[in-house]
Write a protein that holds these residues in place. Structure first.
Motif, short mmCIF file in Angstrom:
data_model
loop_
_atom_site.label_atom_id
_atom_site.label_comp_id
_atom_site.label_asym_id
_atom_site.label_seq_id
_atom_site.Cartn_x
_atom_site.Cartn_y
_atom_site.Cartn_z
N ILE A 103 0.84 -1.20 0.00
CA ILE A 103 0.00 0.00 0.00
C ILE A 103 0.87 1.24 0.00
CG2 ILE A 103 -1.68 1.32 1.32
CD1 ILE A 103 -2.86 -1.29 2.31
N LEU A 104 1.88 1.25 0.87
CA LEU A 104 2.76 2.40 0.96
C LEU A 104 3.70 2.49 -0.23
CD1 LEU A 104 3.58 2.20 4.75
CD2 LEU A 104 2.27 3.98 3.63
N ALA A 105 4.02 1.37 -0.83
CA ALA A 105 5.01 1.35 -1.90
C ALA A 105 4.55 2.11 -3.13
CB ALA A 105 5.33 -0.10 -2.29
N LYS A 143 12.20 1.36 -11.68
CA LYS A 143 11.08 2.24 -11.34
C LYS A 143 9.80 1.44 -11.16
CE LYS A 143 8.81 6.53 -12.75
NZ LYS A 143 8.76 7.62 -13.76
N LYS A 144 9.58 0.46 -12.04
CA LYS A 144 8.41 -0.40 -11.93
C LYS A 144 8.41 -1.16 -10.60
CE LYS A 144 6.31 -4.46 -14.12
NZ LYS A 144 6.44 -5.46 -15.22
N GLN A 145 9.59 -1.59 -10.17
CA GLN A 145 9.73 -2.31 -8.91
C GLN A 145 9.75 -1.36 -7.70
OE1 GLN A 145 9.68 -5.66 -8.52
NE2 GLN A 145 9.31 -5.79 -10.72
N LYS A 146 9.72 -0.05 -7.98
CA LYS A 146 9.69 0.99 -6.95
C LYS A 146 10.94 1.00 -6.08
CE LYS A 146 4.67 0.83 -6.96
NZ LYS A 146 4.59 1.87 -7.99
N ILE A 147 12.08 0.72 -6.72
CA ILE A 147 13.35 0.75 -5.99
C ILE A 147 14.39 1.60 -6.74
CG2 ILE A 147 12.96 -1.48 -4.90
CD1 ILE A 147 14.96 -2.69 -6.90
N THR A 176 15.83 7.38 0.44
CA THR A 176 15.32 6.05 0.78
C THR A 176 13.92 6.16 1.36
OG1 THR A 176 17.57 5.34 1.29
CG2 THR A 176 15.80 4.01 2.16
N LYS A 177 13.07 5.18 1.02
CA LYS A 177 11.69 5.19 1.49
C LYS A 177 11.59 4.62 2.91
CE LYS A 177 9.43 4.99 -3.01
NZ LYS A 177 8.53 4.23 -3.92
N TYR A 178 10.89 5.38 3.74
CA TYR A 178 10.59 4.95 5.10
C TYR A 178 9.09 5.10 5.33
CZ TYR A 178 15.37 4.44 6.79
OH TYR A 178 16.65 3.98 7.00
N ARG A 231 13.62 -7.75 -5.53
CA ARG A 231 13.13 -6.86 -6.59
C ARG A 231 14.25 -6.48 -7.56
NH1 ARG A 231 8.34 -2.85 -4.50
NH2 ARG A 231 7.03 -4.49 -3.59
N LEU A 232 15.46 -6.40 -7.07
CA LEU A 232 16.59 -6.13 -7.95
C LEU A 232 16.79 -7.29 -8.93
CD1 LEU A 232 19.06 -4.49 -8.82
CD2 LEU A 232 20.33 -5.55 -6.93
N ILE A 233 16.70 -8.50 -8.43
CA ILE A 233 16.82 -9.68 -9.30
C ILE A 233 15.72 -9.67 -10.36
CG2 ILE A 233 16.61 -12.20 -9.35
CD1 ILE A 233 17.97 -12.22 -6.58
N THR A 234 14.50 -9.36 -9.93
CA THR A 234 13.38 -9.28 -10.86
C THR A 234 13.62 -8.21 -11.93
OG1 THR A 234 11.81 -10.01 -9.17
CG2 THR A 234 10.90 -8.86 -11.08
N ALA A 235 14.16 -7.06 -11.53
CA ALA A 235 14.43 -5.98 -12.47
C ALA A 235 15.44 -6.40 -13.53
CB ALA A 235 14.92 -4.75 -11.72
N LEU A 236 16.46 -7.13 -13.11
CA LEU A 236 17.47 -7.61 -14.06
C LEU A 236 16.89 -8.65 -15.01
CD1 LEU A 236 20.47 -7.86 -11.59
CD2 LEU A 236 20.38 -6.37 -13.59
#
Length: 352
Positions: free
Chosen positions: A5-7, A283-287, A61-63, A214-219
């Motif tokens: 939700i927050l992401a 960006k899609k992975q929000k990182i 960084t997101k908090y 998410r980094l692995i997914t992005a790659l």
């Protein structure tokens, strides 16, 4: 509050964003209490300067605030109530001064509270701005035509150098469940210091495990979107190559993609399409702005392995099968796969 939700909160400061209100107070280890100042009367005169500084914060960084965060409701009230702005800023300065009083890393400076109008959104920001000594100069033309430099030293100033911003927090009061963006020059690996966490009563939005996943997914998404650019030697063992690249990275820096793209895709990292695809997937992975330490626990090895021949024959097996039920051998330039089994459990046609 579920992470997803927050992401969804994304911060973008528009070109026509305006500084609506600003107040700051002086904090220092040499003071027992902060030096309280009046609100700046004409914030619009300094709008461009401070909004440019806050654009750097959007790369932080997101908090997320804890449910019992004392600062969350106070700041939201301060930015929606005309009269609470000044009182809240003073309480923030007092709390900050108290929390960091014994911290030798505290450099004298200003703790700011800002309100920004950003199209249909209202952003709030807290900035700890360090004092930095600067030298300004003017010139005086002498009678003989020569130009004489005149230097002046200033201590209390706000400079463009982003290093002068010790800590910053950006939050969207238009969205009650939004994440917040934090930067902290005293922190490491994308984290803010424990004292700033205590001040905000906030926790990092994404765990290092989730960030690594998410980094692995992005790659993987990057490789799938540009398959013709990935060298065949890498393409045939893509998942293994990507996981090893992530493992070797140790710490991901969102402002330096070259290292991990080189490790994952070799010479293909130079291709603009690869760079753009990776940036889009982050960006899609929000990182896309997350700096973090790689979590080894998130780099899971697949339970099964695959070999596929040039002719299209595919074999799926586990490491326990090797040299027990399946044997990989070579006869000169030829590759030989030998399988030993008690029976076939499937003998059918396939439309695949």
């Amino acid at each position: 509050m579920p992470e997803e939700i927050l992401a969804d909160t994304e911060y973008h400061i528009e070109d026509d964003a305006e500084l609506d209100r600003i107040i700051f107070h002086i904090v220092s280890p040499d003071l027992s209490t902060p030096k309280i100042l009046m609100e700046v009367e004409t914030p619009e005169d300094y709008s461009t300067f401070f909004i440019d500084r806050l654009r750097e914060t959007t790369k932080g960084t997101k908090y997320r605030f804890q449910d019992n965060s004392w600062i969350k409701d106070q700041v939201r009230t301060a930015l929606t109530s005309q009269h609470a702005f000044v009182d809240t800023s003073e309480r923030l300065a007092e709390k900050f001064q108290e929390l960091f009083q014994s911290d030798k890393r505290l450099i004298p400076g200003a703790l700011m509270l800002l309100k920004i109008k950003n199209k249909d959104k209202t952003y709030g920001a807290i900035i700890k701005y360090d004092d930095m000594t600067v030298i300004s100069y003017t010139t005086e033309v002498l009678n003989d035509g020569k130009a004489k430099p005149i230097l002046n030293q200033f201590l209390n100033n706000f400079v463009q150098d982003k290093k002068a911003i010790q800590k910053s927090v950006l939050f969207d009061i238009s969205c009650p469940n939004s994440s917040i963006i934090c930067t902290d020059r005293s922190g490491s690996k994308g984290d803010i210091t424990e004292k700033l966490k205590d001040f905000l009563q906030a926790d990092r939005l994404f765990s290092s495990t989730l960030l690594t996943e998410r980094l692995i997914t992005a790659l993987e998404e990057t490789a799938k979107s540009q398959p013709t650019l990935i060298p065949p030697e890498i393409r045939k063992r893509l998942k293994s190559k990507i996981r090893q690249a992530v493992k070797d990275t140790v710490e991901f820096d969102p402002e330096n993609h070259e290292q991990i793209l080189t490790a994952a895709f070799g010479e293909a990292h130079k291709e603009d399409k690869i760079k753009k695809a990776f940036a889009a997937s982050l960006k899609k992975q929000k990182i896309s702005s997350e700096k973090f330490e790689i979590s080894p626990e998130a780099i899971k090895q697949g339970s099964k392995r695959i070999k596929q021949t040039y002719e299209g024959v595919r074999v799926t097996y586990t490491s326990d099968d090797v040299n027990k039920n399946i044997f990989f051998e070579e006869d000169g330039a030829k590759k030989i796969i030998r399988i030993v089994t008690d029976q076939y459990v499937l003998e059918d046609e396939s439309d695949d």
